[in-house]
Scaffold this motif. Structure first.
Motif, PDB file in Angstrom:
ATOM      1  N   SER A 140       3.866   5.514  -5.896  1.00 45.40           N
ATOM      2  CA  SER A 140       3.981   5.407  -7.351  1.00 45.40           C
ATOM      3  C   SER A 140       2.851   6.174  -8.037  1.00 45.40           C
ATOM      4  O   SER A 140       3.055   6.788  -9.082  1.00 45.40           O
ATOM      5  CB  SER A 140       4.018   3.946  -7.798  1.00 45.40           C
ATOM      6  N   ALA A 141       1.643   6.167  -7.429  1.00 50.65           N
ATOM      7  CA  ALA A 141       0.535   6.914  -8.035  1.00 50.65           C
ATOM      8  C   ALA A 141       0.848   8.408  -8.060  1.00 50.65           C
ATOM      9  O   ALA A 141       0.575   9.101  -9.044  1.00 50.65           O
ATOM     10  CB  ALA A 141      -0.761   6.653  -7.268  1.00 50.65           C
ATOM     11  N   ILE A 142       1.445   8.906  -6.997  1.00 55.60           N
ATOM     12  CA  ILE A 142       1.806  10.331  -6.938  1.00 55.60           C
ATOM     13  C   ILE A 142       2.854  10.648  -7.999  1.00 55.60           C
ATOM     14  O   ILE A 142       2.726  11.606  -8.766  1.00 55.60           O
ATOM     15  CB  ILE A 142       2.326  10.693  -5.533  1.00 55.60           C
TER      16      ILE A 142
ATOM     17  N   LEU B 211       3.662   8.983 -10.789  1.00 56.19           N
ATOM     18  CA  LEU B 211       3.173   8.837 -12.166  1.00 56.19           C
ATOM     19  C   LEU B 211       2.156   9.923 -12.506  1.00 56.19           C
ATOM     20  O   LEU B 211       1.992  10.280 -13.665  1.00 56.19           O
ATOM     21  CB  LEU B 211       2.545   7.450 -12.356  1.00 56.19           C
ATOM     22  N   GLY B 212       1.468  10.463 -11.483  1.00 58.06           N
ATOM     23  CA  GLY B 212       0.459  11.497 -11.724  1.00 58.06           C
ATOM     24  C   GLY B 212       1.059  12.856 -12.063  1.00 58.06           C
ATOM     25  O   GLY B 212       0.343  13.774 -12.458  1.00 58.06           O
ATOM     26  N   LEU B 213       2.363  13.004 -11.914  1.00 57.76           N
ATOM     27  CA  LEU B 213       2.978  14.324 -12.102  1.00 57.76           C
ATOM     28  C   LEU B 213       3.075  14.739 -13.568  1.00 57.76           C
ATOM     29  O   LEU B 213       3.189  15.920 -13.869  1.00 57.76           O
ATOM     30  CB  LEU B 213       4.376  14.347 -11.463  1.00 57.76           C
TER      31      LEU B 213
ATOM     32  N   ALA C 211       4.133  14.306  -0.819  1.00 58.22           N
ATOM     33  CA  ALA C 211       3.740  14.558  -2.213  1.00 58.22           C
ATOM     34  C   ALA C 211       4.454  15.792  -2.755  1.00 58.22           C
ATOM     35  O   ALA C 211       4.890  15.810  -3.909  1.00 58.22           O
ATOM     36  CB  ALA C 211       2.221  14.732  -2.301  1.00 58.22           C
TER      37      ALA C 211
ATOM     38  N   PRO D  29       0.820  -1.230   0.000  1.00 54.44           N
ATOM     39  CA  PRO D  29       0.000   0.000   0.000  1.00 54.44           C
ATOM     40  C   PRO D  29       0.853   1.280   0.000  1.00 54.44           C
ATOM     41  O   PRO D  29       0.466   2.281  -0.610  1.00 54.44           O
ATOM     42  CB  PRO D  29      -0.818  -0.112   1.283  1.00 54.44           C
TER      43      PRO D  29
ATOM     44  N   TYR E  90       3.891   1.536  -1.382  1.00 58.78           N
ATOM     45  CA  TYR E  90       4.398   1.638  -2.754  1.00 58.78           C
ATOM     46  C   TYR E  90       3.313   2.184  -3.686  1.00 58.78           C
ATOM     47  O   TYR E  90       3.572   3.055  -4.531  1.00 58.78           O
ATOM     48  CB  TYR E  90       4.905   0.274  -3.247  1.00 58.78           C
ATOM     49  N   ASP E  91       2.079   1.673  -3.540  1.00 58.60           N
ATOM     50  CA  ASP E  91       0.972   2.127  -4.397  1.00 58.60           C
ATOM     51  C   ASP E  91       0.761   3.636  -4.281  1.00 58.60           C
ATOM     52  O   ASP E  91       0.558   4.326  -5.287  1.00 58.60           O
ATOM     53  CB  ASP E  91      -0.339   1.420  -4.009  1.00 58.60           C
ATOM     54  N   GLU E  92       0.778   4.156  -3.040  1.00 58.44           N
ATOM     55  CA  GLU E  92       0.560   5.589  -2.822  1.00 58.44           C
ATOM     56  C   GLU E  92       1.650   6.402  -3.520  1.00 58.44           C
ATOM     57  O   GLU E  92       1.376   7.359  -4.235  1.00 58.44           O
ATOM     58  CB  GLU E  92       0.588   5.924  -1.321  1.00 58.44           C
TER      59      GLU E  92
ATOM     60  N   GLN F 233       8.718   4.978 -15.492  1.00 54.56           N
ATOM     61  CA  GLN F 233       8.876   4.119 -14.320  1.00 54.56           C
ATOM     62  C   GLN F 233       9.744   2.937 -14.746  1.00 54.56           C
ATOM     63  O   GLN F 233       9.381   2.219 -15.671  1.00 54.56           O
ATOM     64  CB  GLN F 233       7.489   3.638 -13.884  1.00 54.56           C
TER      65      GLN F 233
ATOM     66  N   PRO G 217       1.118   3.806   5.080  1.00 52.82           N
ATOM     67  CA  PRO G 217       0.591   4.556   3.921  1.00 52.82           C
ATOM     68  C   PRO G 217       0.018   5.920   4.327  1.00 52.82           C
ATOM     69  O   PRO G 217       0.010   6.851   3.528  1.00 52.82           O
ATOM     70  CB  PRO G 217      -0.498   3.638   3.349  1.00 52.82           C
TER      71      PRO G 217
ATOM     72  N   ALA H 136       7.000  16.122  -5.907  1.00 57.15           N
ATOM     73  CA  ALA H 136       6.738  17.094  -6.980  1.00 57.15           C
ATOM     74  C   ALA H 136       7.943  18.013  -7.192  1.00 57.15           C
ATOM     75  O   ALA H 136       8.296  18.342  -8.328  1.00 57.15           O
ATOM     76  CB  ALA H 136       5.485  17.905  -6.655  1.00 57.15           C
TER      77      ALA H 136
ATOM     78  N   VAL I 179       2.167   9.026   3.793  1.00 58.16           N
ATOM     79  CA  VAL I 179       2.363   9.603   2.454  1.00 58.16           C
ATOM     80  C   VAL I 179       1.367  10.766   2.340  1.00 58.16           C
ATOM     81  O   VAL I 179       0.294  10.637   1.771  1.00 58.16           O
ATOM     82  CB  VAL I 179       2.153   8.555   1.349  1.00 58.16           C
TER      83      VAL I 179
END
Lengths: 186, 280
Positions: free
Chosen positions: A97-99, A101-103, A174, A91, A93-95, A109, A166, A178, A169
């Motif tokens: 990586s989503a941040i 990749l969302g940039l 974040a 969980p 890692y998921d948080e 990746q 998680p 960024a 995070v």
């Protein structure tokens, strides 16, 4: 990955259902455990997953086929990093990586054997799981944020942050990711 | 509070899909500053009167002082709002998926940040001029709604799936994200990425802050509150976990929150005061 037919396919499906693990997960786990010989893999599967000798024999054969079939897939590499007790870190890692990749659409990746690298023109974030207790973020930051969680370091990354849950995070983490992303622009 | 004018307008479709509300505020608050708990939305305001100071991340993040306008990105920590005199502003509250179509920006880049509106959004200067040319509050709000309607972008593919996911999380913030993903027919990791792409915060962070919103909106600060009971009924593991989330999102403990709300709003706390922590 070679596809199975007939009796062997049914047998594998039954093994996957009863063990709760897919063929790819078995391969990732065996690779992570550093096992290569058929006999070693059979004993490992019998001991750790309670497989019968016949089932362990089939899985060992398939795992060895998969391992011989060239480099592991991204999914297998990632599963190997977060296998066993480290699965609880997924969980986090998921948080992260989503941040990352969302940039932007320009984020690459790259999943490696010991970590996941997020790159723009250059690497801005490296995510690793050095123990079952924490995920370590390596950041390339132009400035040191005023937060005791951020440690200065040397080498591939300028700063290091350990994350143990998680929930940690947050906005601050974040914003560091960024800032590292913005600084990695060429 | 009687001399403080505050109007809220809900835009018509199709803009309503991206803009939750447009508000107008004029007046002087009877306190120095306030902590404002997150709602999961991005907010921007045009300042028409005295400068306003906003600080991100519970006072530990970036600080902006502006007499033009401020953009507050999606966040999970409180933002501190400090008017320097009389507040006179028109604000826009976006829906969680409203950042890309309304502002054409990447939500993840705005997370936890406060920005000068004129620097972040080139269209802002022209719109502010139009607002200053209007005589009364309702004309300002209509002008802003018309402007946003004329410039808003088309819906990107995948956004309706994230709107469905948001509805599920709002209805039940304790629902595991894996179950949300299964309900909208995508893998867990696909949902987390697509959600963050449109919203700027992850579904897990959104669920956490929406659970706290539900608590704040149902809280009657005039009455004694059984926090242990409340924590269980809203799905916290125990009271300690509730207090930790409470502090994370409001910046204060439950006791400090109740004391601050009582001191400012007295016997009748307005419904829209949920999440506000006035500080003298």
């Amino acid at each position: 990955m070679t596809e199975l037919t007939g009796q062997a396919a049914t047998q594998l499906a039954n093994i996957e259902a009863s063990s709760g693990r897919t063929r790819a997960e078995f391969t990732a786990e065996i690779a992570a455990a550093g096992l290569e010989k058929h006999g070693e893999i059979v004993s490992y599967l019998k001991q750790n997953h309670g497989l019968t000798h016949g089932n362990a024999n089939l899985v060992a054969k398939l795992v060895r086929d998969d391992m011989a079939g060239g480099p592991a897939s991204d999914e297998e590499l990632l599963q190997a990093q977060y296998s066993g007790p480290k699965a609880a870190l997924v969980p986090i890692y998921d948080e992260v990586s989503a941040i990352a990749l969302g940039l932007g659409d320009d984020v690459d990746q790259v999943i490696q054997k010991t970590g996941v690298s997020f790159r723009r023109a250059k690497q801005f974030l490296l995510v690793q799981a050095p123990s079952a207790k924490r995920v370590q973020l390596g950041l390339n930051l132009p400035h040191t944020p005023k937060d005791e969680r951020v440690k200065e370091t040397s080498g591939m990354c300028s700063h290091r942050v350990d994350i143990t849950s998680p929930e940690d995070v947050d906005d601050s983490v974040a914003s560091w990711i960024a800032a590292a992303y913005e600084a990695a622009d060429g | 509070m009687s001399d403080f004018v505050f109007h809220v307008h809900e835009p018509e479709p199709p803009l309503h899909r991206w803009v939750e509300s447009i508000w107008y505020a004029k007046g002087t608050v009877p306190y120095k500053r306030e902590k404002i708990a997150p709602t999961g939305s991005t907010v921007f305001l045009f300042i028409l009167g005295d400068p306003i100071i906003e600080t991100a991340d519970n006072g530990e993040g970036e600080t902006i002082r502006s007499d033009f306008g401020i953009l507050v990105g999606p966040h999970d920590r409180p933002v501190i709002n400090e008017p320097t005199g009389e507040t006179h502003a028109v604000g826009v509250v976006l829906t969680p998926v409203g950042v890309r179509p309304t502002l054409g920006m990447v939500p993840s880049n705005l997370r936890g940040r406060v920005l000068h509106l004129n620097e972040a959004w080139p269209e802002a200067a022209g719109i502010r001029q139009l607002l200053l040319g209007e005589g009364d509050p309702s004309a300002m709000v209509s002008t802003l709604e018309r402007q946003l309607t004329s410039t808003v972008g088309a819906a990107e593919s995948g956004v309706s799936r994230i709107e469905s996911a948001l509805q599920l999380i709002e209805a039940d913030p304790v629902l595991p994200i894996a179950d949300v993903a299964a309900s909208v027919d995508v893998s867990h990791s696909h949902l987390v990425r697509e959600f963050t792409y449109f919203v700027g915060i992850t579904p897990r962070a959104m669920a956490r802050l929406l659970r706290l919103r539900r608590l704040l909106e149902g809280l009657d600060v005039r009455d004694a509150t059984d926090w242990a009971d409340l924590s269980v009924s809203l799905g916290w593991y125990d009271q300690a976990h509730l207090i930790r989330d409470f502090k994370r999102h409001t910046g204060v403990t439950p006791t400090e929150y109740v004391t601050a709300q009582r001191a400012t709003f007295g016997q009748v706390a307005p419904e829209d005061a949920a999440g506000f922590v006035p500080q003298s």
